[in-house]
Scaffold this motif. Structure first.
Motif, mmCIF file in Angstrom:
data_model
loop_
_atom_site.group_PDB
_atom_site.id
_atom_site.type_symbol
_atom_site.label_atom_id
_atom_site.label_comp_id
_atom_site.label_asym_id
_atom_site.label_seq_id
_atom_site.Cartn_x
_atom_site.Cartn_y
_atom_site.Cartn_z
ATOM 1 N N LEU A 1 0.708 -1.321 -0.096
ATOM 2 C CA LEU A 1 -0.014 -0.095 0.129
ATOM 3 C C LEU A 1 0.809 1.292 0.081
ATOM 4 C CD1 LEU A 1 -2.682 -1.251 2.364
ATOM 5 C CD2 LEU A 1 -3.214 -0.691 0.159
ATOM 6 N N LYS A 2 2.020 1.266 0.957
ATOM 7 C CA LYS A 2 2.939 2.350 0.966
ATOM 8 C C LYS A 2 3.608 2.562 -0.430
ATOM 9 C CE LYS A 2 6.884 2.061 3.003
ATOM 10 N NZ LYS A 2 7.847 1.879 4.009
ATOM 11 N N SER A 3 4.168 1.526 -1.101
ATOM 12 C CA SER A 3 4.587 1.706 -2.393
ATOM 13 C C SER A 3 3.694 2.098 -3.419
ATOM 14 C CB SER A 3 5.045 0.133 -3.040
ATOM 15 O OG SER A 3 5.973 -0.427 -2.109
ATOM 16 N N PHE A 4 2.332 1.641 -3.408
ATOM 17 C CA PHE A 4 1.508 2.274 -4.272
ATOM 18 C C PHE A 4 1.160 3.672 -4.051
ATOM 19 C CE2 PHE A 4 -2.974 3.579 -5.143
ATOM 20 C CZ PHE A 4 -3.024 3.266 -6.394
ATOM 21 N N ALA A 5 0.973 4.238 -2.821
ATOM 22 C CA ALA A 5 0.953 5.691 -2.441
ATOM 23 C C ALA A 5 2.213 6.591 -3.075
ATOM 24 C CB ALA A 5 0.692 5.938 -1.008
ATOM 25 N N LEU A 6 3.192 5.993 -2.809
ATOM 26 C CA LEU A 6 4.460 6.678 -3.263
ATOM 27 C C LEU A 6 4.415 6.753 -4.779
ATOM 28 C CD1 LEU A 6 7.004 5.414 -0.698
ATOM 29 C CD2 LEU A 6 6.136 7.798 -0.718
ATOM 30 N N GLU A 7 4.115 5.713 -5.406
ATOM 31 C CA GLU A 7 4.311 5.654 -6.969
ATOM 32 C C GLU A 7 3.291 6.457 -7.665
ATOM 33 O OE1 GLU A 7 4.418 1.609 -7.822
ATOM 34 O OE2 GLU A 7 6.175 1.142 -6.560
ATOM 35 N N ASN A 8 2.065 6.723 -6.966
ATOM 36 C CA ASN A 8 0.929 7.476 -7.537
ATOM 37 C C ASN A 8 0.639 8.804 -7.050
ATOM 38 O OD1 ASN A 8 -0.658 5.424 -9.470
ATOM 39 N ND2 ASN A 8 0.163 3.987 -7.643
ATOM 40 N N ALA A 9 1.797 9.211 -6.238
ATOM 41 C CA ALA A 9 1.740 10.405 -5.768
ATOM 42 C C ALA A 9 0.445 10.847 -4.965
ATOM 43 C CB ALA A 9 2.067 11.583 -6.622
ATOM 44 N N ILE A 10 -0.242 9.927 -3.990
ATOM 45 C CA ILE A 10 -1.334 10.148 -3.315
ATOM 46 C C ILE A 10 -1.213 11.179 -2.439
ATOM 47 C CG2 ILE A 10 -2.854 8.931 -1.773
ATOM 48 C CD1 ILE A 10 -3.062 7.707 -4.533
#
Length: 417
Positions: free
Chosen positions: A57-66
């Motif tokens: 989840l953290k990787s997703f948030a970082l990669e997608n500039a959440i």
């Protein structure tokens, strides 16, 4: 203004209500939900990541500039998602792992209340089955037995016979049904229960409308306890004096106590309260939005929920949110057999004909149609000037949903009529 990207973590009706509220914010451009459900997919992009898989989840948030992550379920909070996200420089709405103990450990919550004089039932804790049994058998029934940990709403038993008490203690302490843990034995309290949720940032509280959920499976409050078969707002049995007491003597002192303990709250504080003959007392605290209470409360929010979430996540000052003074009622459709064993995969038809909000709880898509995939499947929420009108409206809409394996209660809100 550049529109914000928001990630909502969770897959139930609570998260669907959060996504729905965020979709009304003029600041929000894109909503992701992990892992989501079939209903949420209509308002957000579904991300196939388990809610407790913090690293992914953290990787997703970082990669997608959440820009902001909103955490729904207690399981994600209890494994430290907020701590991990903050350490990575991500903005997140929810409590730290240590602060989540107010829900994840019944014993922690009881000790906190005792230390700070917050009214609750007397209790004793045990990790020995025999000692717990001897204690329970020496006292009058009913016995209130609580597993000291997260048990997805199923770790509380109100035993009316010694056999029920013994069965529950065996499950919790010998069979490790919920994992290894202790049991809290509480004095039995009587009276109507209600849910008092507040947005909280440190010692600043922003109250939401009160609600009451219905735990029993069948009409007339009969049958086994469930995760909630429906909820409503506008509680006639809670007076202005009751509200003042609950806010000033329970909710506010609890937020202040957590701050004093070095565990400031930064999300939602849920007080499960009871109006007893001796005054209002705490039954339990939760560290997140209640479910199904969220589904009847958030449709009343007139303020921009992104503003609320982001201000608390970033520890900024916040104006008191504004609420509609209408009444809401939500009726859960559950799989036949719930809360026991049930079958999945039944098609659900007629959803597009319903003139009310529908929040999905346990649904999936198979062959382009929505099917059942959980015990609690969806909740139909109607809003009206009075509770009687809201109930009548909901009961008009419920029969429009066609599914051979669903049941629902027809008397949600009856305690207020």
């Amino acid at each position: 203004m550049e529109k914000k990207k928001v990630l909502v973590v969770g897959s139930g009706g609570r998260e669907h209500a959060i996504v729905d509220a965020l979709s009304r914010s003029p600041q929000v451009g894109k909503i992701f939900c992990a892992p989501g459900n079939a209903g949420i997919a209509e308002q957000a992009q579904i991300v196939a990541i388990k809610e407790t898989d913090v690293a992914t989840l953290k990787s997703f948030a970082l990669e997608n500039a959440i820009d902001l992550t909103v955490v729904g379920p207690e399981a994600a909070l209890a494994v430290g998602i907020v701590d991990e996200f903050r350490a990575a420089g991500l903005s997140v709405f929810g409590h730290t792992k240590q602060a989540t103990q107010i829900e994840s450990s019944k014993e922690f919550a009881k000790k906190l209340m005792l230390k700070y004089g917050i009214p609750t039932a007397g209790y004793k804790s045990f990790d020995s089955y025999q000692e717990a049994k001897d204690y329970v058998f020496s006292r009058p029934l009913p016995a209130v037995l609580k597993y000291d940990g997260l048990a997805a709403g199923k770790g509380v038993v109100v035993a009316e016979t010694l056999q029920q008490a013994d069965d529950a203690l065996r499950e919790m302490l010998l069979d490790d049904c919920f994992g290894q843990g202790r049991v809290v034995v509480e004095d039995f309290l009587e009276g109507p229960e209600f849910s008092f949720m507040c947005f909280v940032c440190g010692d600043k509280l922003y109250p939401m409308p009160l609600s009451q959920d219905h735990k029993r499976a069948y009409d007339g409050d009969k049958g086994p306890n469930t995760g909630g078969m429906g909820a409503y707002t506008r509680l006639p049995f809670v007076t202005d004096e009751d509200w003042k007491f609950a806010f000033e003597k329970i909710m506010q002192p609890t937020a202040t106590a957590m701050q004093c303990e070095g565990l400031p709250l930064t999300g939602v504080l849920y007080g499960g309260l009871m109006k007893t003959a001796d005054g209002i007392k705490v039954i339990e605290f939760n560290a997140r939005f209640g479910d199904p209470e969220t589904e009847v409360v958030l449709p009343l929010l007139n303020s921009d929920i992104y503003e609320v979430f982001a201000s608390i996540a970033e520890n900024k000052s916040l104006k008191n949110p504004e609420w509609d003074d209408a009444a809401t009622i939500g009726i859960v459709l559950a799989s036949k057999g719930y809360p026991g064993a049930y079958q999945k995969g039944f098609p659900i038809l007629g959803l597009e004909t319903v003139d009310a909000k529908i929040y999905h709880m346990g649904t999936a898509v198979q062959n382009n149609s929505v099917v059942t995939s959980g015990g609690r499947v969806m909740i139909v929420v109607s809003k009206a000037p009075t509770l009687v009108e809201a109930h009548a409206k909901a009961m008009t809409e419920m029969p429009k949903i066609a599914c051979e394996n669903l049941f629902y209660r027809s008397d949600i809100g009856h305690k207020a009529f």
